[in-house]
Design an enzyme around this catalytic site. Structure first.
Site, PDB file in Angstrom:
ATOM      1  N   SER A 156      74.410 -44.466  41.083  1.00  0.00           N
ATOM      2  CA  SER A 156      73.829 -43.471  40.172  1.00  0.00           C
ATOM      3  C   SER A 156      74.612 -42.167  40.028  1.00  0.00           C
ATOM      4  CB  SER A 156      72.405 -43.140  40.631  1.00  0.00           C
ATOM      5  OG  SER A 156      72.451 -42.408  41.846  1.00  0.00           O
ATOM      6  N   THR A 214      69.090 -44.234  31.531  1.00  0.00           N
ATOM      7  CA  THR A 214      69.384 -42.799  31.543  1.00  0.00           C
ATOM      8  C   THR A 214      69.712 -42.282  30.151  1.00  0.00           C
ATOM      9  OG1 THR A 214      71.027 -41.199  32.316  1.00  0.00           O
ATOM     10  CG2 THR A 214      71.764 -43.463  32.155  1.00  0.00           C
ATOM     11  N   ASP A 215      69.540 -40.989  29.953  1.00  0.00           N
ATOM     12  CA  ASP A 215      69.932 -40.382  28.669  1.00  0.00           C
ATOM     13  C   ASP A 215      71.453 -40.388  28.476  1.00  0.00           C
ATOM     14  OD1 ASP A 215      70.563 -38.427  30.568  1.00  0.00           O
ATOM     15  OD2 ASP A 215      69.409 -36.828  29.617  1.00  0.00           O
ATOM     16  N   GLU A 216      72.204 -40.575  29.568  1.00  0.00           N
ATOM     17  CA  GLU A 216      73.674 -40.483  29.458  1.00  0.00           C
ATOM     18  C   GLU A 216      74.266 -41.584  28.586  1.00  0.00           C
ATOM     19  OE1 GLU A 216      75.824 -39.613  33.014  1.00  0.00           O
ATOM     20  OE2 GLU A 216      74.186 -38.444  33.845  1.00  0.00           O
ATOM     21  N   TYR A 236      79.942 -44.550  34.937  1.00  0.00           N
ATOM     22  CA  TYR A 236      78.508 -44.667  35.232  1.00  0.00           C
ATOM     23  C   TYR A 236      77.712 -44.949  33.960  1.00  0.00           C
ATOM     24  CZ  TYR A 236      73.660 -43.180  35.858  1.00  0.00           C
ATOM     25  OH  TYR A 236      72.276 -43.126  35.828  1.00  0.00           O
ATOM     26  N   LYS A 246      75.581 -48.281  32.740  1.00  0.00           N
ATOM     27  CA  LYS A 246      74.138 -48.267  32.432  1.00  0.00           C
ATOM     28  C   LYS A 246      73.911 -48.755  30.996  1.00  0.00           C
ATOM     29  CE  LYS A 246      71.073 -46.985  34.591  1.00  0.00           C
ATOM     30  NZ  LYS A 246      70.207 -47.681  35.594  1.00  0.00           N
ATOM     31  N   PRO A 286      80.197 -25.127  44.467  1.00  0.00           N
ATOM     32  CA  PRO A 286      81.227 -25.603  43.527  1.00  0.00           C
ATOM     33  C   PRO A 286      80.667 -25.842  42.128  1.00  0.00           C
ATOM     34  CG  PRO A 286      80.497 -27.381  44.960  1.00  0.00           C
ATOM     35  CD  PRO A 286      79.719 -26.178  45.360  1.00  0.00           C
ATOM     36  N   TYR A 317      81.489 -26.833  38.342  1.00  0.00           N
ATOM     37  CA  TYR A 317      82.554 -27.492  37.578  1.00  0.00           C
ATOM     38  C   TYR A 317      82.841 -26.706  36.300  1.00  0.00           C
ATOM     39  CZ  TYR A 317      81.341 -31.638  40.437  1.00  0.00           C
ATOM     40  OH  TYR A 317      81.068 -32.517  41.467  1.00  0.00           O
ATOM     41  N   ASN A 370      74.236 -25.019  33.672  1.00  0.00           N
ATOM     42  CA  ASN A 370      74.414 -25.153  35.128  1.00  0.00           C
ATOM     43  C   ASN A 370      74.500 -23.807  35.846  1.00  0.00           C
ATOM     44  OD1 ASN A 370      74.420 -27.936  34.883  1.00  0.00           O
ATOM     45  ND2 ASN A 370      76.656 -28.085  34.810  1.00  0.00           N
ATOM     46  N   ASP A 388      87.107 -28.975  36.618  1.00  0.00           N
ATOM     47  CA  ASP A 388      86.007 -29.635  35.908  1.00  0.00           C
ATOM     48  C   ASP A 388      85.973 -31.138  36.202  1.00  0.00           C
ATOM     49  OD1 ASP A 388      83.810 -29.738  34.299  1.00  0.00           O
ATOM     50  OD2 ASP A 388      84.848 -29.134  32.453  1.00  0.00           O
TER      51      ASP A 388
HETATM   52  P1  NAD Z   1      69.707 -43.265  43.944  1.00  0.00           P
HETATM   53  O1  NAD Z   1      71.204 -43.350  43.990  1.00  0.00           O
HETATM   54  O2  NAD Z   1      69.015 -42.160  44.670  1.00  0.00           O
HETATM   55  O3  NAD Z   1      69.087 -44.629  44.505  1.00  0.00           O
HETATM   56  C1  NAD Z   1      69.594 -45.890  44.167  1.00  0.00           C
HETATM   57  C2  NAD Z   1      68.982 -46.921  45.101  1.00  0.00           C
HETATM   58  O4  NAD Z   1      69.474 -48.215  44.733  1.00  0.00           O
HETATM   59  C3  NAD Z   1      69.353 -46.718  46.580  1.00  0.00           C
HETATM   60  O5  NAD Z   1      68.206 -46.864  47.392  1.00  0.00           O
HETATM   61  C4  NAD Z   1      70.382 -47.816  46.854  1.00  0.00           C
HETATM   62  O6  NAD Z   1      70.372 -48.243  48.207  1.00  0.00           O
HETATM   63  C5  NAD Z   1      69.909 -48.902  45.899  1.00  0.00           C
HETATM   64  N1  NAD Z   1      70.998 -49.808  45.515  1.00  0.00           N
HETATM   65  C6  NAD Z   1      72.246 -49.477  45.079  1.00  0.00           C
HETATM   66  N2  NAD Z   1      72.973 -50.589  44.856  1.00  0.00           N
HETATM   67  C7  NAD Z   1      72.159 -51.652  45.138  1.00  0.00           C
HETATM   68  C8  NAD Z   1      72.324 -53.058  45.090  1.00  0.00           C
HETATM   69  N3  NAD Z   1      73.486 -53.605  44.699  1.00  0.00           N
HETATM   70  N4  NAD Z   1      71.279 -53.844  45.427  1.00  0.00           N
HETATM   71  C9  NAD Z   1      70.101 -53.298  45.823  1.00  0.00           C
HETATM   72  N5  NAD Z   1      69.894 -51.972  45.909  1.00  0.00           N
HETATM   73  C10 NAD Z   1      70.913 -51.157  45.568  1.00  0.00           C
HETATM   74  O7  NAD Z   1      69.336 -43.275  42.407  1.00  0.00           O
HETATM   75  P2  NAD Z   1      68.156 -42.526  41.634  1.00  0.00           P
HETATM   76  O8  NAD Z   1      68.613 -41.175  41.279  1.00  0.00           O
HETATM   77  O9  NAD Z   1      66.885 -42.727  42.363  1.00  0.00           O
HETATM   78  O10 NAD Z   1      68.148 -43.386  40.283  1.00  0.00           O
HETATM   79  C11 NAD Z   1      67.345 -44.549  40.159  1.00  0.00           C
HETATM   80  C12 NAD Z   1      67.539 -45.141  38.783  1.00  0.00           C
HETATM   81  O11 NAD Z   1      67.196 -44.202  37.781  1.00  0.00           O
HETATM   82  C13 NAD Z   1      68.988 -45.555  38.479  1.00  0.00           C
HETATM   83  O12 NAD Z   1      68.943 -46.762  37.751  1.00  0.00           O
HETATM   84  C14 NAD Z   1      69.527 -44.418  37.641  1.00  0.00           C
HETATM   85  O13 NAD Z   1      70.537 -44.882  36.768  1.00  0.00           O
HETATM   86  C15 NAD Z   1      68.284 -44.005  36.886  1.00  0.00           C
HETATM   87  N6  NAD Z   1      68.233 -42.582  36.465  1.00  0.00           N
HETATM   88  C16 NAD Z   1      68.415 -41.579  37.368  1.00  0.00           C
HETATM   89  C17 NAD Z   1      68.300 -40.246  36.953  1.00  0.00           C
HETATM   90  C18 NAD Z   1      68.467 -39.100  37.910  1.00  0.00           C
HETATM   91  O14 NAD Z   1      68.437 -37.943  37.483  1.00  0.00           O
HETATM   92  N7  NAD Z   1      68.601 -39.318  39.198  1.00  0.00           N
HETATM   93  C19 NAD Z   1      68.022 -39.960  35.618  1.00  0.00           C
HETATM   94  C20 NAD Z   1      67.853 -41.029  34.721  1.00  0.00           C
HETATM   95  C21 NAD Z   1      67.944 -42.339  35.163  1.00  0.00           C
HETATM   96  O1  TDX Z   2      78.969 -29.945  42.614  1.00  0.00           O
HETATM   97  C1  TDX Z   2      78.584 -30.035  41.431  1.00  0.00           C
HETATM   98  N1  TDX Z   2      78.904 -29.044  40.555  1.00  0.00           N
HETATM   99  C2  TDX Z   2      78.564 -29.068  39.242  1.00  0.00           C
HETATM  100  O2  TDX Z   2      78.873 -28.141  38.480  1.00  0.00           O
HETATM  101  C3  TDX Z   2      77.807 -31.156  40.940  1.00  0.00           C
HETATM  102  C4  TDX Z   2      77.424 -32.272  41.862  1.00  0.00           C
HETATM  103  C5  TDX Z   2      77.450 -31.167  39.620  1.00  0.00           C
HETATM  104  N2  TDX Z   2      77.830 -30.170  38.781  1.00  0.00           N
HETATM  105  C6  TDX Z   2      77.418 -30.222  37.353  1.00  0.00           C
HETATM  106  C7  TDX Z   2      77.771 -31.519  36.635  1.00  0.00           C
HETATM  107  C8  TDX Z   2      76.644 -31.680  35.638  1.00  0.00           C
HETATM  108  O3  TDX Z   2      76.943 -30.933  34.462  1.00  0.00           O
HETATM  109  O4  TDX Z   2      75.986 -30.189  37.341  1.00  0.00           O
HETATM  110  C9  TDX Z   2      75.441 -31.049  36.320  1.00  0.00           C
HETATM  111  C10 TDX Z   2      74.516 -32.051  36.976  1.00  0.00           C
HETATM  112  O5  TDX Z   2      75.319 -32.921  37.749  1.00  0.00           O
HETATM  113  P1  TDX Z   2      74.698 -34.173  38.546  1.00  0.00           P
HETATM  114  O6  TDX Z   2      73.600 -33.675  39.440  1.00  0.00           O
HETATM  115  O7  TDX Z   2      75.840 -34.903  39.165  1.00  0.00           O
HETATM  116  O8  TDX Z   2      73.996 -35.005  37.395  1.00  0.00           O
HETATM  117  P2  TDX Z   2      74.549 -35.660  36.026  1.00  0.00           P
HETATM  118  O9  TDX Z   2      75.981 -35.922  36.088  1.00  0.00           O
HETATM  119  O10 TDX Z   2      74.023 -34.820  34.898  1.00  0.00           O
HETATM  120  O11 TDX Z   2      73.778 -37.095  36.069  1.00  0.00           O
HETATM  121  C11 TDX Z   2      72.396 -37.173  36.512  1.00  0.00           C
HETATM  122  O12 TDX Z   2      71.506 -37.289  35.452  1.00  0.00           O
HETATM  123  C12 TDX Z   2      71.428 -38.517  34.765  1.00  0.00           C
HETATM  124  C13 TDX Z   2      72.189 -38.328  37.495  1.00  0.00           C
HETATM  125  O13 TDX Z   2      73.135 -38.239  38.540  1.00  0.00           O
HETATM  126  C14 TDX Z   2      72.276 -39.669  36.821  1.00  0.00           C
HETATM  127  O14 TDX Z   2      71.965 -40.713  37.734  1.00  0.00           O
HETATM  128  C15 TDX Z   2      71.283 -39.699  35.696  1.00  0.00           C
HETATM  129  O15 TDX Z   2      71.412 -40.893  34.991  1.00  0.00           O
END
Ligand code: NAD
Ligand code: TDX
Length: 354
Positions: free
Chosen positions: A89, A134-136, A159, A163, A214, A216, A258, A289
Site C-alpha cells: 500500500s 484507492t482514488d490514486e 502502486y 491497484k 521530511p 517532499y 502537506n 521530491d
Molecule cells: P496496510 O499496508 O496497512 O495493510 C495491508 C495488509 O495486507 C497488511 O496486514 C499486510 O500484512 C497484508 N498483506 C500484504 N500483502 C499480502 C499478501 N500477499 N497476502 C495476504 N496479506 C497481505 O494497508 P492499508 O492502508 O490498511 O490499506 C488497505 C487497503 O486499502 C489496500 O488495498 C489499499 O490499497 C487501500 N487503500 C488505502 C488507503 C490509505 O489511505 N491507507 C486509501 C485508499 C485505499
Molecule cells: O515523509 C513523507 N513526506 C511527505 O512529504 C511522506 C511519507 C509523505 N509525504 C507526502 C507525499 C504525499 O503527497 O505526503 C503525502 C501523503 O503521503 P502518503 O502518506 O505516503 O500517502 P499517499 O502517497 O497520498 O497514498 C496514500 O493514500 C492513498 C496511501 O498510502 C495509499 O495506500 C492510498 O491508496
C-alpha cells in the site's frame, strides 16, 4: 440489504483492515469473520488484540497468491462475502520495489477472484466480492476538479497502476463470469494503527522524538483526508447495500496541503507534550521530491451519499486531535513497529534525501 454468515476479510491485520474487522464484528452479530493476512511488515496482530478471543473471529496466516490455501478456506468456512483489502500500500516502497506490488495487488487479486468464482459456481445468490481500491487510480488533479466514478483511469505510480489493474480484473470477472462485485475508491485515511511510513504517523513520531520532518518537494501537494473509522463504516454499508457491479467513491471533503497539515501536527503534538507553541517548526526539512509525485487528489463522494446515505461523521480537527492523542498514548505500539526492519527502511528512504 444483504446478510452474511461468513465473511473473508483479506489484509485484516493492516491499518484499515483492522478497523473493518472490528466494525463488522460489532455491527453484524450474525456474521463470522475470517482474517487472511500474510503478516508482512505492515500487518500486525496487536492491531486486533481486543477481538482475538471473539468466538466469531478467526485469523489465518497466509498469502492471497496461495490458490490452494484459499480454495481450502472457501471449503472450510463457506464464505458468502469477501472484503479484499490485502495489498502492498505504500507509494514510496512501490518506487523502490515495484514487483512486490504487481505480485500481491494484481496476481493476488486474480487468485482471490478465481477462488470465489469457483467456490460459488453453483449459484452466486446474494454473495458478493468487495474490492477496496484507492482514488490514486484516477491520476492527479490540478488546483480544480474532483474525481468522480466516471473519471478515466490514469494511474501514475507502480502502486496506483497495480491497484488500477486489480480494479480492471474485478470488473472483468464481473462482466465475463457474472461474479457479483462492488468496488470502492477511497482517499487518504488517517487514524489509529497506521504504519508510520505514511505521512501522519511518521510526522507525529518524528515530532515526538525531535527528528527531522521530511517534506517532499515544496510541500504543496494536496491530499483529501478521511477518518479511518468513517471508511470502515462506508465499507460496511457498501458490503451490505451496494449495488452489484457498482463503484463508489469515498472521501472526506477535507483537502490539505502537506505543509499546512504538518504545521497543524506540530501545533497539536507540541501542545500535548507541553512544549512552547511553534517549538518543533525548526524540525521541518524540505527533501528531494517523490518521483512522479501526484499533485492533488480530491473526491466527489455524492454517489455514496445519495444512494447509500453515507457521509463522514467526524470533523477533521476532532479526528486529527484524537489521532495525535492515540499515537502519543500508544508509544509502545509506535516503538515496536519501528524497531528492527523499520530502521533500515528509514535509512534507505530518507538517508540520501536531504
Ligand atoms: P496496510 O499496508 O496497512 O495493510 C495491508 C495488509 O495486507 C497488511 O496486514 C499486510 O500484512 C497484508 N498483506 C500484504 N500483502 C499480502 C499478501 N500477499 N497476502 C495476504 N496479506 C497481505 O494497508 P492499508 O492502508 O490498511 O490499506 C488497505 C487497503 O486499502 C489496500 O488495498 C489499499 O490499497 C487501500 N487503500 C488505502 C488507503 C490509505 O489511505 N491507507 C486509501 C485508499 C485505499
Ligand atoms: O515523509 C513523507 N513526506 C511527505 O512529504 C511522506 C511519507 C509523505 N509525504 C507526502 C507525499 C504525499 O503527497 O505526503 C503525502 C501523503 O503521503 P502518503 O502518506 O505516503 O500517502 P499517499 O502517497 O497520498 O497514498 C496514500 O493514500 C492513498 C496511501 O498510502 C495509499 O495506500 C492510498 O491508496
Amino acid at each position: 440489504m444483504r446478510n452474511f454468515k461468513s465473511i473473508l476479510v483479506t489484509g485484516g491485520a493492516g491499518f484499515i483492515g483492522s478497523h473493518v474487522i472490528r466494525k463488522l464484528l460489532i455491527n453484524r452479530p450474525e456474521a463470522k469473520v475470517v482474517n487472511l493476512d500474510a503478516l508482512t511488515y505492515a500487518g500486525n496482530l496487536t492491531n486486533l488484540r481486543d477481538v482475538e478471543t471473539n468466538s466469531r473471529y478467526a485469523f489465518v496466516k497466509g498469502d492471497i497468491q496461495d490458490a490452494a490455501l484459499i480454495e481450502k478456506l472457501f471449503a472450510d468456512y463457506t464464505f458468502d462475502a469477501v472484503v479484499h483489502l490485502a495489498a502492498e500500500s505504500h507509494v514510496d516502497r512501490s518506487i523502490e520495489n515495484p514487483m512486490a506490488f504487481l505480485q500481491t495487488n494484481i496476481l493476488g487479486t486474480a487468485t482471490l477472484l478465481n477462488a470465489a468464482r469457483t467456490a460459488w459456481a453453483e449459484g452466486f445468490g446474494d454473495r458478493i466480492f468487495y474490492h477496496i481500491s484507492t482514488d490514486e487510480v484516477y491520476g492527479s488533479l490540478e488546483a480544480d476538479g474532483l474525481f468522480t466514478e466516471e473519471t478515466a483511469y490514469d494511474p501514475r505510480s507502480p502502486y496506483s497502476s497495480s491497484k488500477a489493474s486489480s480494479d480492471h480484473l474485478v470488473r472483468s470477472w464481473h462482466h465475463t463470469y457474472g461474479l457479483p462485485v462492488v468496488i470502492s475508491n477511497c482517499s487518504n485515511n488517517y487514524g489509529a494503527f497506521q504504519f508510520p511510513e505514511k505521512l501522519i504517523p511518521l510526522m507525529i513520531r518524528n515530532i515526538r522524538d525531535e527528528m527531522p520532518l521530511p517534506i517532499y518537494g515544496e510541500g504543496i501537494n494536496v491530499r483529501d483526508w478521511l477518518w479511518v473509522e468513517d471508511h470502515a463504516s462506508a465499507i460496511d454499508i457498501i458490503l451490505h447495500a451496494g449495488a452489484n457491479g457498482r463503484t463508489y467513491n469515498i472521501g472526506g471533503l477535507n483537502e490539505w496541503k502537506n505543509i499546512d497539515l504538518v504545521h497543524e501536527l506540530i501545533r497539536l503534538v507540541d501542545k500535548a507534550l507541553g512544549r512552547p507553541e511553534g517549538y518543533s517548526k525548526k524540525l521541518i526539512t524540505f527533501v528531494k521530491d517523490r518521483s512522479g509525485h501526484d499533485l492533488r487528489y480530491a473526491i466527489d463522494a455524492s454517489r455514496i451519499e445519495k444512494e447509500l446515505g453515507w457521509t463522514p461523521s467526524i470533523k477533521f480537527e476532532e479526528g486529527l486531535a484524537a489521532t495525535v492523542d492515540w499515537y502519543l498514548n500508544n508509544g509502545d505500539w509506535l516503538d515496536s513497529v519501528t524497531s528492527g526492519a523499520y530502521q533500515k527502511y528509514y535509512e534507505t528512504m530518507y538517508g540520501n534525501r536531504e
